[in-house]
Structures are given as structure tokens and as C-alpha cells.
Design a protein around this motif. Structure first.
Motif, PDB file in Angstrom:
ATOM      1  N   VAL A 104      43.121  46.453  45.939  1.00  0.00           N
ATOM      2  CA  VAL A 104      42.468  47.201  44.853  1.00  0.00           C
ATOM      3  C   VAL A 104      41.794  46.219  43.882  1.00  0.00           C
ATOM      4  O   VAL A 104      40.636  46.402  43.481  1.00  0.00           O
ATOM      5  N   ARG A 105      42.532  45.150  43.541  1.00  0.00           N
ATOM      6  CA  ARG A 105      41.983  44.102  42.669  1.00  0.00           C
ATOM      7  C   ARG A 105      40.713  43.512  43.279  1.00  0.00           C
ATOM      8  O   ARG A 105      39.751  43.208  42.564  1.00  0.00           O
ATOM      9  N   SER A 106      40.699  43.393  44.602  1.00  0.00           N
ATOM     10  CA  SER A 106      39.535  42.828  45.288  1.00  0.00           C
ATOM     11  C   SER A 106      38.334  43.754  45.182  1.00  0.00           C
ATOM     12  O   SER A 106      37.207  43.303  44.983  1.00  0.00           O
ATOM     13  N   PHE A 157      46.210  31.307  52.592  1.00  0.00           N
ATOM     14  CA  PHE A 157      47.020  32.408  53.142  1.00  0.00           C
ATOM     15  C   PHE A 157      47.567  33.338  52.066  1.00  0.00           C
ATOM     16  O   PHE A 157      47.867  34.493  52.347  1.00  0.00           O
ATOM     17  N   ASN A 158      47.719  32.852  50.815  1.00  0.00           N
ATOM     18  CA  ASN A 158      48.456  33.679  49.851  1.00  0.00           C
ATOM     19  C   ASN A 158      47.645  34.837  49.271  1.00  0.00           C
ATOM     20  O   ASN A 158      48.221  35.816  48.801  1.00  0.00           O
ATOM     21  N   TYR A 159      46.317  34.718  49.296  1.00  0.00           N
ATOM     22  CA  TYR A 159      45.443  35.851  48.937  1.00  0.00           C
ATOM     23  C   TYR A 159      44.287  35.901  49.929  1.00  0.00           C
ATOM     24  O   TYR A 159      43.141  35.610  49.576  1.00  0.00           O
ATOM     25  N   PRO A 160      44.564  36.267  51.185  1.00  0.00           N
ATOM     26  CA  PRO A 160      43.501  36.194  52.201  1.00  0.00           C
ATOM     27  C   PRO A 160      42.350  37.148  51.904  1.00  0.00           C
ATOM     28  O   PRO A 160      41.227  36.909  52.344  1.00  0.00           O
ATOM     29  N   ASN A 162      41.772  38.732  48.448  1.00  0.00           N
ATOM     30  CA  ASN A 162      41.230  38.526  47.098  1.00  0.00           C
ATOM     31  C   ASN A 162      40.508  37.197  46.944  1.00  0.00           C
ATOM     32  O   ASN A 162      39.431  37.129  46.339  1.00  0.00           O
ATOM     33  N   LEU A 163      41.095  36.120  47.490  1.00  0.00           N
ATOM     34  CA  LEU A 163      40.431  34.824  47.341  1.00  0.00           C
ATOM     35  C   LEU A 163      39.280  34.655  48.339  1.00  0.00           C
ATOM     36  O   LEU A 163      38.511  33.710  48.239  1.00  0.00           O
ATOM     37  N   ALA A 164      39.141  35.605  49.273  1.00  0.00           N
ATOM     38  CA  ALA A 164      37.934  35.630  50.111  1.00  0.00           C
ATOM     39  C   ALA A 164      36.816  36.329  49.343  1.00  0.00           C
ATOM     40  O   ALA A 164      35.715  35.783  49.204  1.00  0.00           O
ATOM     41  N   MET A 252      36.598  23.885  44.330  1.00  0.00           N
ATOM     42  CA  MET A 252      37.896  23.713  44.979  1.00  0.00           C
ATOM     43  C   MET A 252      39.044  24.011  44.050  1.00  0.00           C
ATOM     44  O   MET A 252      39.024  23.622  42.875  1.00  0.00           O
ATOM     45  N   GLU A 253      40.049  24.674  44.603  1.00  0.00           N
ATOM     46  CA  GLU A 253      41.286  24.894  43.859  1.00  0.00           C
ATOM     47  C   GLU A 253      42.434  24.526  44.779  1.00  0.00           C
ATOM     48  O   GLU A 253      42.602  25.121  45.839  1.00  0.00           O
ATOM     49  N   LEU A 254      43.172  23.492  44.373  1.00  0.00           N
ATOM     50  CA  LEU A 254      44.077  22.837  45.314  1.00  0.00           C
ATOM     51  C   LEU A 254      45.537  22.780  44.875  1.00  0.00           C
ATOM     52  O   LEU A 254      46.244  21.830  45.141  1.00  0.00           O
ATOM     53  N   GLN A 285      54.885  31.632  45.925  1.00  0.00           N
ATOM     54  CA  GLN A 285      53.762  31.127  46.747  1.00  0.00           C
ATOM     55  C   GLN A 285      52.410  31.378  46.078  1.00  0.00           C
ATOM     56  O   GLN A 285      51.521  32.006  46.644  1.00  0.00           O
ATOM     57  N   ARG A 286      52.280  30.932  44.860  1.00  0.00           N
ATOM     58  CA  ARG A 286      51.025  31.054  44.106  1.00  0.00           C
ATOM     59  C   ARG A 286      50.735  29.693  43.479  1.00  0.00           C
ATOM     60  O   ARG A 286      51.654  29.034  42.972  1.00  0.00           O
ATOM     61  N   CYS A 287      49.464  29.297  43.488  1.00  0.00           N
ATOM     62  CA  CYS A 287      49.137  27.999  42.855  1.00  0.00           C
ATOM     63  C   CYS A 287      49.446  28.065  41.372  1.00  0.00           C
ATOM     64  O   CYS A 287      49.754  27.048  40.763  1.00  0.00           O
ATOM     65  N   THR A 288      49.363  29.256  40.786  1.00  0.00           N
ATOM     66  CA  THR A 288      49.607  29.401  39.351  1.00  0.00           C
ATOM     67  C   THR A 288      51.052  29.777  39.031  1.00  0.00           C
ATOM     68  O   THR A 288      51.330  30.204  37.917  1.00  0.00           O
ATOM     69  N   ALA A 289      51.945  29.650  39.997  1.00  0.00           N
ATOM     70  CA  ALA A 289      53.353  29.956  39.693  1.00  0.00           C
ATOM     71  C   ALA A 289      53.881  28.961  38.657  1.00  0.00           C
ATOM     72  O   ALA A 289      53.421  27.816  38.602  1.00  0.00           O
ATOM     73  N   PRO A 438      51.475  31.450  33.514  1.00  0.00           N
ATOM     74  CA  PRO A 438      50.136  31.191  34.046  1.00  0.00           C
ATOM     75  C   PRO A 438      49.691  32.286  35.002  1.00  0.00           C
ATOM     76  O   PRO A 438      50.520  32.922  35.653  1.00  0.00           O
ATOM     77  N   ALA A 439      48.399  32.520  35.063  1.00  0.00           N
ATOM     78  CA  ALA A 439      47.818  33.495  35.997  1.00  0.00           C
ATOM     79  C   ALA A 439      46.326  33.255  36.050  1.00  0.00           C
ATOM     80  O   ALA A 439      45.727  32.816  35.071  1.00  0.00           O
ATOM     81  N   ARG A 440      45.747  33.555  37.197  1.00  0.00           N
ATOM     82  CA  ARG A 440      44.301  33.388  37.367  1.00  0.00           C
ATOM     83  C   ARG A 440      43.552  34.522  36.678  1.00  0.00           C
ATOM     84  O   ARG A 440      42.528  34.331  36.059  1.00  0.00           O
ATOM     85  N   GLY A 441      44.087  35.746  36.838  1.00  0.00           N
ATOM     86  CA  GLY A 441      43.390  36.927  36.325  1.00  0.00           C
ATOM     87  C   GLY A 441      43.501  37.084  34.830  1.00  0.00           C
ATOM     88  O   GLY A 441      44.292  36.391  34.193  1.00  0.00           O
ATOM     89  N   PRO A 446      37.426  32.248  33.222  1.00  0.00           N
ATOM     90  CA  PRO A 446      37.207  30.967  33.916  1.00  0.00           C
ATOM     91  C   PRO A 446      38.534  30.482  34.506  1.00  0.00           C
ATOM     92  O   PRO A 446      39.584  30.672  33.901  1.00  0.00           O
ATOM     93  N   PHE A 447      38.459  29.880  35.679  1.00  0.00           N
ATOM     94  CA  PHE A 447      39.682  29.411  36.353  1.00  0.00           C
ATOM     95  C   PHE A 447      39.373  28.055  36.962  1.00  0.00           C
ATOM     96  O   PHE A 447      38.507  27.934  37.824  1.00  0.00           O
ATOM     97  N   GLN A 448      40.066  27.020  36.524  1.00  0.00           N
ATOM     98  CA  GLN A 448      39.745  25.662  36.952  1.00  0.00           C
ATOM     99  C   GLN A 448      40.965  24.755  36.818  1.00  0.00           C
ATOM    100  O   GLN A 448      41.840  24.998  36.015  1.00  0.00           O
TER     101      GLN A 448
END
Ligand code: G3P
Length: 478
Positions: A104-106, A157-160, A162-164, A252-254, A285-289, A438-441, A446-448
Motif C-alpha cells: 500500500v505504501r508503494s 531483500f527487505n523491501y523488494p 517498496n525500495l523497487a 546508494m544506501e548501504l 532487518q532494516r537499515c534504519t533499525a 529512526p525511519a526512512r518514511g 530526504p533520506f541519505q
């Protein structure tokens, strides 16, 4: 039943000439759930060629029409939320409710991108020459934003899904073509998402989705001369890509080691709730965990008790039952997490819960009294394991945060806004959240990341801008 999902190229679903497939292992059952085509380098070449041709026509398609198609794709995506979420449950063990939320977010992200695109791409600049020393008012400069060409999108893999779409939608609205290489775990969800774009009626060849083995097509894709920009989210692979990629813009977000700094005056119930949500959602399993808690010694005992009580209430089990903690994505990931836990155990960390693992399922663990000589103090577990480091000054917390190679996000909890702002300024991270995890949304923020956490800035507006280039036309008056 042996069915191999087809890949998407030139407006249709195709079988690879390789005759080979890649297995997607269900993290919960640890059995093969689906199979996708193992595409060849020749198939990558064809997709790149088709993308280049389709992009030229797409760039000439009126902006409002591009937006209309994206709105249609967004609506179709939302209609398909149940079967796509089902794939996310089976492929990446995402809890079922979170899987639906991701889709839905996507859809919302795609619609917002279409709206934002028609606004920011619909205007340019007008400059006159006499503002620069030595010039008469004899030159008028008009600028507009033009597409880059073919964008290669590689989500994790964690947001196949939304992050697509966070890469696909900005690329398309700006007039680019897109080649998507989905993660193996999550590939079928991604193919289904691409099907929604197919149903929306985008031109042939403009969007393609190539599946396969990294060893066969990974470098071939990222080093392909037909690629004009790479948008990548994931782990260390991103560092290798950035070294090998040609002269193309990179986004890139790594990953990260997001710190949560807790001051004495913080609302400890609020902190505990955010630590549990931030540290253990989707099993960490989130980069922003939240990946390390840095708490002032004087309030550490109370905070740890509060967090411990909440961790005890987390449900652990299969994603189909919508459990809070579900199996991590792969056995190798579970083994890596276990390695960090064992290292902390040997070096004397306090276990607030007993460590327990069955297959890929790891029970949530809070580790207290973690010290800087432990790997978990610095490394990113990408699992339900959270270290607590007790600090005796705010400077000590800031120092730990800044000593990390990562710099994605961080958070600070205090009721003193002046202190919060000063700490935010001192933290070397792309974003600092005051009084929240932390959270991306929301996805238009901006997210960096700084340092090893990334290159460039994302978020809807920044991604649209990043996937364009400024074009100037100068009118020289006689
Ligand atoms: O791990 C990917 C990163 O983008 C996290 O997103 O929405 O969970 O903060 P989010």
C-alpha cells in the motif's frame, strides 16, 4: 510444481535461453518456495538495447501522460496487494500485516511521485547575464530537466517492492527507462509488482525485470555501457559496485549502525516503546533499525527493565501468523547473527533474555553492558539482537556514534530541545530523529547516509532530481 517464473522484457514474459533457474528458499520452511529464470548476459544486452530505444520515445511523451500511467500503476498495485503480500510472506518472511503495508505504501509512493514530478519537472529557470561581473544584459539562459537515459535499479531483500518502486517511479516520471534487478529473495513479489506496471500499459521495452545469479549477471549489469545511472540499496556489494561502475551518477544506501542516545531527562516509556519498535520491527532487518542504544548510566537500569518487559511480549513465530519476530532471511544471515551474539557472550555482555534459535528463527535478545571491544558494538547484525552501551556523558555517546564507519540515521531522546539540536548537529549521520526511532518514511522526506552508509540523497523529490540532468539553452541577443 517445477514452474519457473518468467522474467519481463520487451513488454512480455520470457523464458531464459539458459534453461537454468534460481531457487528462492522460504526462510520459514527452509524449502524451495519459487524458482525464477537465470538470465544470461545476452538477455541483459537485449534488454539494454530495448530500453535505450523505448526511452527516446518516452522522453518525448508529455509529462502529464507519464504521470497518468504512473497513477494507473499505483491503483493496480494497491488492487493486487493481497497476492503480492503473500509473496513477501513466503519469500522474505515479512509478517503478513507489514507485507500488506509495504504494498500500500508503494502505491502511495508511486502516486506521490507522479504528482511531485509534474510540479518539479514542469518548471525550469530563467537567468540573465548582467548579474555576473563584466556582462551586459545580452544573454538569457533557460534551463530544464532532462532524463539521464537508462536507470539500473537494484533493491534489497527487505523491501523488494517498496525500495523497487522508490527507484522505478522517479525514473519513469523523469522520462527514463528502467532495468530492474530484484533481490533473489523477493524476486517473485517484484515480478508481480512489475506486472502491475505492465497492466497499466507502459510502452514495450521501457521497463524490464531481469532475474538471475549475481555471479553471472551482477557485474555485467552494473558495468554495462548501456546503463546511465545506478540506484542501489543493500549491503557491502554497493561499495564494490561504486568502484566498478563507470562515469554514471550513483545513488546508494548501504546500511547503518543507527544509535539511540538516551539522556537522563528522557521520557523512558517513550524511549522503551521506540527501542522495541525501532530495534525489533521485521526482526531488525532494516537499515534504519536502532542498532545500538547509548544510555546515560543513571537511567540505564530503569530503561533496560522497561525494554526487557516489552521484549518479553513480542510474539515469535511464522510470518503467516503475523508474529512480531519471524525467521531471518537466510541460514547464513542467522549464522552471522549468532556469531555476533557468541562473541558478546564470550566477552561478558549481560543477556536480558536467553539466546534461542530454531532454524532461521532467532528469539529477540537485548544485550546489556556491551563494551566497545565486542563486535556487536560496531557491526550491523540485521537481526533481532540489540546491544546497550552505558555511557557517563553525552560526549561519550556522540563519540561512539561518530566512530562508526556508518552514518545513516540516529536518534536522541531528551525533553531539552536545545540539547537535542546540539546533539543532532554533532552526530555524523544523514538524519537525526528527535524523540523517535529512526525511519526512512514518510517517503518524500530526504533520506541519505554519510560515510559507508551511502552516496547521494533519496526521498521522492531528491530521487527525481537525481535521475535528471540540467539542460541549458542560452539566447544571445545581438
Ligand atoms: O532497510 C531499508 C531502509 O530504507 C529502511 O526503511 O522504512 O524501514 O525506515 P524504513
Amino acid at each position: 510444481d517445477g514452474e519457473i517464473f518468467k522474467y519481463y522484457a520487451d513488454g512480455g514474459w520470457r523464458k531464459s535461453s539458459s534453461g537454468k533457474s534460481v531457487a528462492i528458499v522460504n526462510p520459514t520452511t527452509r524449502k524451495t518456495q519459487y524458482k525464477v529464470q537465470a538470465c544470461t548476459q545476452e538477455e541483459v544486452n537485449k534488454v539494454m538495447e530495448a530500453a535505450k530505444v523505448a526511452q527516446k520515445a518516452w522522453a518525448r511523451t508529455p509529462l502529464w501522460k507519464r504521470a497518468e500511467l504512473l497513477h494507473r500503476a499505483a491503483a493496480i498495485l494497491k488492487e493486487h496487494k493481497a497476492p503480492i503480500a503473500e509473496c513477501l510472506v513466503k519469500e522474505i518472511a515479512k509478517p503478513s500485516k507489514d507485507a500488506v503495508t509495504e504494498v500500500v505504501r508503494s502505491g502511495d509512493l508511486v502516486s506521490y511521485t507522479a504528482e511531485e514530478g509534474v510540479r518539479i519537472l514542469g518548471e525550469g529557470k530563467f537567468l540573465v547575464s548582467d548579474s555576473f561581473p563584466g556582462n551586459e544584459r545580452s544573454k538569457y539562459c533557460l534551463t530544464s530537466k532532462i532524463p539521464l537515459g537508462v536507470i539500473l535499479a537494484i533493491p534489497p531483500f527487505n523491501y523488494p517492492v517498496n525500495l523497487a518502486v522508490s527507484k522505478i517511479a522517479p525514473a519513469l516520471i523523469a522520462g527514463n527507462a528502467i532495468v530492474l534487478k530484484p533481490p533473489t529473495q523477493g524476486a517473485v513479489a517484484a515480478l508481480h509488482m512489475v506486472h502491475c506496471f505492465h497492466l497499466a500499459g507502459f510502452p514495450k521495452g521501457l521497463i524490464s525485470c531481469i532475474t538471475g545469479k549475481g555471479s553471472e549477471i551482477g557485474d555485467f549489469l552494473t558495468m554495462h555501457p548501456g546503463v546511465n545511472c545506478i540506484s542501489f540499496t543493500g549491503g557491502d556489494t554497493g561499495v564494490a559496485i561504486s568502484k566498478k561502475a563507470g562515469m554514471v551518477p550513483l545513488q546508494m544506501e548501504l546500511g547503518g549502525k543507527d544509535a539511540c542516545i538516551v539522556l537522563e531527562d528522557a521520557d523512558l516509556d517513550l524511549v522503551a516503546a521506540n527501542i522495541v519498535k525501532g530495534g525489533f520491527s521485521y526482526s531488525g532487518q532494516r537499515c534504519t533499525a536502532v542498532k545500538v542504544v547509548l544510555v546515560m548510566e543513571s537511567v540505564a537500569d530503569v530503561l533496560v527493565e522497561k525494554v526487557k518487559a516489552k521484549v518479553a511480549k513480542l510474539s515469535v513465530g511464522p510470518p503467516e501468523d503475523d508474529c512480531d519476530i519471524t525467521p531471518v532471511v537466510s541460514e547464513s544471515s542467522a549464522n552471522f547473527i549468532e556469531g555476533l551474539v557468541m562473541d558478546a557472550k564470550e566477552k561478558g555482555a549481560t543477556f536480558c533474555q536467553e539466546y534461542k534459535r530454531e532454524g532461521n528463527l532467532i528469539w529477540p535478545v537485548l544485550l546489556d553492558h556491551v563494551r566497545p571491544d565486542m563486535r556487536i558494538a560496531w557491526e550491523e547484525p540485521f537481526g533481532p539482537v540489540l546491544p546497550v552501551i552505558r555511557i557517563s556523558s553525552v560526549d561519550e555517546g556522540i563519540h561512539h556514534c561518530n566512530a562508526s564507519n556508518f552514518g545513516l540515521q540516529g536518534c536522541v531522546f531528551t525533553r531539552d530541545i536545545n540539547k537535542a539540536i546540539m546533539i543532532s548537529d554533532a552526530m555524523e549521520t544523514g538524519t537525526v530523529q528527535i524523540n523517535s526511532a529512526p525511519a526512512r518514511g514518510p517517503d518524500h522526506f530526504p533520506f541519505q547516509g554519510l560515510k559507508d552508509s551511502g552516496i547521494g540523497s533519496q526521498g521522492i523529490t531528491n530521487s527525481i532530481n537525481m535521475m535528471t540532468k540540467i539542460k541549458s539553452t542560452v539566447i544571445n541577443l545581438p
